[in-house]
Design an enzyme around this catalytic site. Structure first.
Site, short mmCIF file in Angstrom:
data_model
loop_
_atom_site.label_atom_id
_atom_site.label_comp_id
_atom_site.label_asym_id
_atom_site.label_seq_id
_atom_site.Cartn_x
_atom_site.Cartn_y
_atom_site.Cartn_z
N ARG A 53 111.17 -12.64 -102.27
CA ARG A 53 110.86 -11.26 -102.64
C ARG A 53 109.71 -11.25 -103.66
O ARG A 53 108.83 -10.43 -103.60
CB ARG A 53 112.10 -10.54 -103.20
CG ARG A 53 111.78 -9.19 -103.80
CD ARG A 53 112.96 -8.22 -103.87
NE ARG A 53 114.21 -8.86 -104.17
CZ ARG A 53 114.58 -9.37 -105.37
NH1 ARG A 53 113.74 -9.29 -106.38
NH2 ARG A 53 115.75 -9.93 -105.53
N TYR A 105 99.04 12.98 -95.62
CA TYR A 105 100.02 12.57 -94.61
C TYR A 105 101.38 13.19 -94.94
O TYR A 105 101.81 13.18 -96.09
CB TYR A 105 100.09 11.04 -94.62
CG TYR A 105 101.11 10.45 -93.70
CD1 TYR A 105 100.90 10.43 -92.33
CD2 TYR A 105 102.27 9.90 -94.20
CE1 TYR A 105 101.84 9.87 -91.49
CE2 TYR A 105 103.22 9.34 -93.36
CZ TYR A 105 103.00 9.34 -92.00
OH TYR A 105 103.93 8.79 -91.18
N ASP A 177 94.10 7.00 -100.64
CA ASP A 177 94.69 6.48 -99.42
C ASP A 177 93.55 6.30 -98.41
O ASP A 177 92.99 7.28 -97.91
CB ASP A 177 95.76 7.47 -98.91
CG ASP A 177 96.45 6.99 -97.63
OD1 ASP A 177 95.83 6.22 -96.86
OD2 ASP A 177 97.59 7.42 -97.39
N LYS A 202 98.14 1.15 -89.32
CA LYS A 202 97.10 1.84 -88.55
C LYS A 202 95.93 0.88 -88.25
O LYS A 202 96.14 -0.09 -87.55
CB LYS A 202 96.67 3.09 -89.31
CG LYS A 202 97.85 3.91 -89.87
CD LYS A 202 98.75 4.52 -88.81
CE LYS A 202 100.06 5.07 -89.36
NZ LYS A 202 99.96 6.01 -90.48
C1 LIG Z 1 100.83 6.53 -91.48
C2 LIG Z 1 100.23 6.92 -92.78
C3 LIG Z 1 100.92 6.71 -93.99
C4 LIG Z 1 102.33 6.15 -94.04
O1 LIG Z 1 102.36 4.83 -93.64
P1 LIG Z 1 103.64 4.13 -92.94
O2 LIG Z 1 103.13 2.76 -92.69
O3 LIG Z 1 103.96 4.92 -91.72
O4 LIG Z 1 104.74 4.18 -93.95
C5 LIG Z 1 100.28 7.06 -95.16
N1 LIG Z 1 99.03 7.60 -95.15
C6 LIG Z 1 98.35 7.82 -94.02
C7 LIG Z 1 97.00 8.41 -94.08
C8 LIG Z 1 98.93 7.50 -92.79
O5 LIG Z 1 98.25 7.74 -91.66
#
Ligand SMILES: *Cc1c(COP(=O)(O)O)cnc(C)c1O
Length: 385
Positions: A53, A105, A177, A202
């Site tokens: 961890r 998001y 982000d 993504k």
């Molecule tokens: C999908 C997404 C998230 C969340 O990520 P997860 O891996 O699904 O927890 C956060 N920000 C953006 C812009 C996203 O497209």
């Protein structure tokens, strides 16, 4: 890799954080499928490896790789994008206030609104395409501004440098982000952000087979705080997921270039089609922030939104008629996806707020993949017909 050399992005994508395994010479970083590590004497172990961890060598390699790609000093990996966000929010204290981009998001909004608000974190949502909004929303309790650029699904763009300047004048930490752009197209740390967050599910993963998240920072103190919470709260990824992501980042620049090539063609095609009312793509001259996009991003990415002619049923028929674009949530993979934000990803956003943001019933969002562009255009043409 020469530790003193100044390698370019594509070289670092392949090599950063990874050198042949010292015991066997294995080229590829092994999957260290272990939960714990032998100690030669109580408390004496090969730093930092005492328990997986806290640290795992496959994860260490991925963390170093992502840090390098974002031009940062430290990377931290998590089991999902929202787990990465939660780790940043855990640095706040009850009574603190944060500013949140007004079309982040849905899961990011939910985490703030439904989980952290309950623990005494106050927040204000803001349209950060206007950096002055920081001055209007900030209080003496504001500790964090969190936003995305480009946003989802309206692909609005915020000026990272301008937001960071306003926030830093008030001692506020800035987190971007960077999921939609990926480090190939935009490097927020170099533009003044303190923290970069990714859903590596993504573009970084890129093959629709891993859920993961990451944070990248430069500041030692911030890194220490986040590293502590990563271990204390424990939302870490397993070594297999890290190995899959290490495989993915090697081709990240190649994939993103192709996503951009294809998206430019799809956006131009949609813009010229009589059944399409409007196209939102940061690479089109018609994008309202085209100048800023040119300054801040290398290229415009693989995401496109379009308002179709007609009503909800026309949009539904269009999506059902597509054969190559799959109807699905998520984005950033090699395969092309399409979705209907009002019904799917943004259904939890109240209708008035959706309308205010421009998420109409005929808005569709494309995640353009890396297939042959002629096949993608033919699929859209046929489905629009
Ligand atoms: C999908 C997404 C998230 C969340 O990520 P997860 O891996 O699904 O927890 C956060 N920000 C953006 C812009 C996203 O497209």
């Amino acid at each position: 890799m020469d530790p003193n050399a100044n390698y370019a992005f594509a070289t670092r994508a392949v090599h950063a954080g990874q050198s042949p395994d010292p015991t066997t010479g294995a080229i590829t970083t092994p999957v260290y499928q272990t939960s714990t590590y032998a100690q030669s004497s109580p408390g004496v172990f090969k730093e930092p490896y005492d328990y997986s961890r806290s640290a795992n060598p496959t994860r260490t390699a991925l963390e170093a790789n992502l840090a390098s790609l974002e031009d940062g000093r430290y990377g931290l990996c998590f089991s999902s994008g929202v787990a990465a966000m939660a780790t940043v929010l855990h640095t706040l204290n009850p009574g603190d206030h944060m500013i949140l981009g007004d079309d982040v998001y849905g899961g990011s909004f939910r985490l703030v609104d439904k989980v952290f608000a309950k623990h005494g974190i106050d927040y204000t949502t803001c349209d950060l395409t206007d950096a002055d909004a920081i001055d209007r929303a900030a209080t003496d309790k504001t500790k964090l501004v969190w936003f995305e650029t480009p946003t989802n699904p309206m692909l609005r763009v915020a000026d990272i440098r301008a937001v960071a300047e306003r926030a830093h004048a008030r001692g506020i930490t800035v987190c971007v982000d960077n999921t939609f752009a990926s480090p190939v197209l935009q490097r927020p740390l170099a533009l003044g952000a303190d923290i970069v967050c990714h859903s590596s599910t993504k573009y970084i993963g890129g093959h629709a087979d891993v859920v993961g998240g990451a944070l990248i920072v430069n500041d030692d103190g911030l890194h220490e705080k986040l590293r502590f919470i990563q271990n204390a709260a424990g939302a870490v990824p397993g070594p297999w997921d890290c190995a899959l992501l290490l495989r993915s980042t090697k081709t990240l620049p190649l994939r993103v270039e192709r996503h951009c090539d294809n998206a430019e063609k799809v956006a131009a095609f949609l813009e010229g089609h009589k059944r399409v009312r409007g196209v939102i793509y940061p690479g089109l001259e018609s994008h309202p922030q085209r100048e800023l996009v040119r300054r801040q991003m290398c290229r415009a990415g693989g995401m496109i939104s379009a308002h179709l002619q007609g009503g909800l049923e026309d949009a539904r028929k269009f999506l059902e008629a597509l054969r190559l674009f799959t109807i699905a949530e998520s984005l950033g993979g090699v395969e092309s996806l399409v979705e209907h934000p009002a019904i799917m990803t943004h259904a939890s956003v109240p209708k008035e707020q959706r309308e205010k943001l421009g998420i109409s019933d005929t808005l569709v969002r494309f995640s353009v993949g890396i297939e042959d562009p002629a096949d993608l255009l033919a699929d859209i043409e046929r489905a629009l017909g």
